[in-house]
Scaffold this motif. Sequence first.
Motif, short mmCIF file in Angstrom:
data_model
loop_
_atom_site.label_atom_id
_atom_site.label_comp_id
_atom_site.label_asym_id
_atom_site.label_seq_id
_atom_site.Cartn_x
_atom_site.Cartn_y
_atom_site.Cartn_z
N CYS A 1 30.19 55.74 20.65
CA CYS A 1 31.11 54.39 21.33
C CYS A 1 30.78 52.96 20.58
CB CYS A 1 30.73 53.91 22.83
SG CYS A 1 31.71 53.03 23.81
N GLU A 2 29.15 52.95 20.05
CA GLU A 2 28.99 51.84 19.59
C GLU A 2 29.43 51.95 18.00
OE1 GLU A 2 24.59 51.84 19.91
OE2 GLU A 2 24.78 51.19 22.15
N ARG A 3 29.40 52.71 17.61
CA ARG A 3 29.93 52.82 16.13
C ARG A 3 31.34 52.52 15.95
NH1 ARG A 3 27.93 55.48 11.36
NH2 ARG A 3 29.69 55.66 9.78
N TYR A 4 32.27 53.03 17.02
CA TYR A 4 33.87 52.97 16.77
C TYR A 4 34.48 52.13 17.76
CZ TYR A 4 32.78 57.15 13.94
OH TYR A 4 32.43 58.02 12.76
N GLY A 5 33.64 51.50 18.64
CA GLY A 5 34.17 50.64 19.50
C GLY A 5 35.37 51.04 20.34
N GLU A 6 35.31 52.40 20.40
CA GLU A 6 36.42 52.99 21.25
C GLU A 6 35.85 53.98 22.34
OE1 GLU A 6 39.47 52.40 20.79
OE2 GLU A 6 39.87 51.63 18.68
N THR A 7 36.96 54.54 23.16
CA THR A 7 36.46 55.21 24.39
C THR A 7 36.00 56.64 23.66
OG1 THR A 7 38.04 54.30 25.84
CG2 THR A 7 37.12 56.47 26.46
N VAL A 8 34.92 57.48 24.45
CA VAL A 8 34.51 58.69 23.98
C VAL A 8 34.36 59.43 25.12
CG1 VAL A 8 33.30 57.93 21.66
CG2 VAL A 8 32.22 57.60 24.03
N HIS A 9 34.68 60.72 24.99
CA HIS A 9 34.63 61.74 25.94
C HIS A 9 33.96 62.98 25.64
CE1 HIS A 9 38.70 59.74 26.52
NE2 HIS A 9 38.49 59.60 27.80
N TYR A 10 33.42 63.65 26.78
CA TYR A 10 32.88 64.93 26.60
C TYR A 10 33.53 65.85 27.72
CZ TYR A 10 29.71 68.99 27.33
OH TYR A 10 29.17 70.27 27.60
N ALA A 11 34.23 67.02 27.24
CA ALA A 11 35.07 67.78 27.99
C ALA A 11 34.87 69.17 28.11
CB ALA A 11 36.71 67.30 27.84
N VAL A 12 35.01 69.85 29.13
CA VAL A 12 35.14 71.21 28.83
C VAL A 12 36.36 71.93 29.31
CG1 VAL A 12 32.46 71.23 29.86
CG2 VAL A 12 34.54 71.38 31.46
N LEU A 13 36.46 73.07 29.05
CA LEU A 13 37.69 73.61 29.41
C LEU A 13 37.67 74.45 30.65
CD1 LEU A 13 40.37 74.66 27.82
CD2 LEU A 13 39.51 76.80 27.10
N GLU A 14 38.87 74.41 31.35
CA GLU A 14 38.82 75.04 32.87
C GLU A 14 40.26 75.36 32.82
OE1 GLU A 14 38.35 73.48 36.96
OE2 GLU A 14 36.51 73.30 36.10
N GLY A 15 40.45 76.87 32.76
CA GLY A 15 41.98 77.40 32.80
C GLY A 15 42.78 76.80 31.80
N ALA A 16 44.06 76.17 32.17
CA ALA A 16 44.86 75.50 31.32
C ALA A 16 44.53 74.08 30.98
CB ALA A 16 46.34 75.56 31.90
N SER A 17 43.40 73.70 31.49
CA SER A 17 42.91 72.18 31.53
C SER A 17 41.79 72.25 30.81
CB SER A 17 43.20 71.60 32.83
OG SER A 17 44.24 71.74 33.55
N VAL A 18 41.58 70.49 30.29
CA VAL A 18 40.38 70.21 30.15
C VAL A 18 39.91 69.21 31.18
CG1 VAL A 18 40.23 70.46 27.54
CG2 VAL A 18 41.34 68.37 28.57
N VAL A 19 38.65 69.44 31.29
CA VAL A 19 38.15 68.38 32.61
C VAL A 19 37.05 67.49 31.97
CG1 VAL A 19 36.68 68.22 34.74
CG2 VAL A 19 38.38 70.34 34.33
N TYR A 20 37.04 66.27 32.14
CA TYR A 20 36.03 65.14 31.39
C TYR A 20 35.15 65.26 32.22
CZ TYR A 20 40.40 64.17 28.99
OH TYR A 20 41.34 64.10 28.15
#
Length: 256
Positions: free
Chosen positions: A98-117
């Motif tokens: 976040c500090e390097r790019y000045g943009e939003t960053v996420h960590y997510a996992v896979l759950e079925g047909a979706s990703v959950v943040y």
Amino acid sequence: MSEMAAESKLVGSDRVLAVLAELARHPDGIGLEEMARAVASPKPTVHRALASLRRAGFAAQHGHGRYVLGDEFLRMAFAHHEARPDHVRVTPILRALCERYGETVHYAVLEGASVVYRSKLDPSDGAVRLTSVVGGRNPAHCTAVGKALLADALRTEDAVREWVGERRLELPTARSIGTVERLHAELVRIRELGYAVDDQENEQGVNCVAVLAYLTSPTVPSGAVSVSGLAYRTPLKSLVDDLPAIRGIVAGRETS
């Protein structure tokens, strides 16, 4: 709907859990009558469910008579989330990105047909922020984090076809992948390159690059990390060109 028919829909603990889940959808509060309609149950039984939740501290009622999630429930949820091994380990990674790019960053996992943040950090300099939230979901095949995780999990076209099943792939934008064949080809490409992109496939004007994160095992990904930005401000090419740095940060080699 008759009271007897409504009662057959949700009974006992199922009703209490349905009421709790509905409370979570209304951060500004929800009235008794509105709640009864939402869970398709009579007002007296919904009132009893809310009373049980209030006694446990899982619900509260503010001055206007509307119900919200209680402080005890929020305390438990945040304490559990912050104690998760992957959350603890990913926080310095997300902060560095976040500090390097000045943009939003996420960590997510896979759950079925979706990703959950599971985790998210927004830039602190007043830049435009994305609408994603911790606990929120998006279609896995439209997001960089989701495609990175699918590429690891679905190694053949038959596996992709089985994952899709009878459902129709959602198409949030004109750039979204809508067929098994295209998705399989994209997952093959991701495995070859070692990263995934979302080129305005989930939300118009937003692009992302993502890599797998091995936070709890050296061989099995615990999730994926992405850097997301507005296309006009952070072009996708600029993120792809900086992939060595992104990989280094996610691997824990550059978090300062």
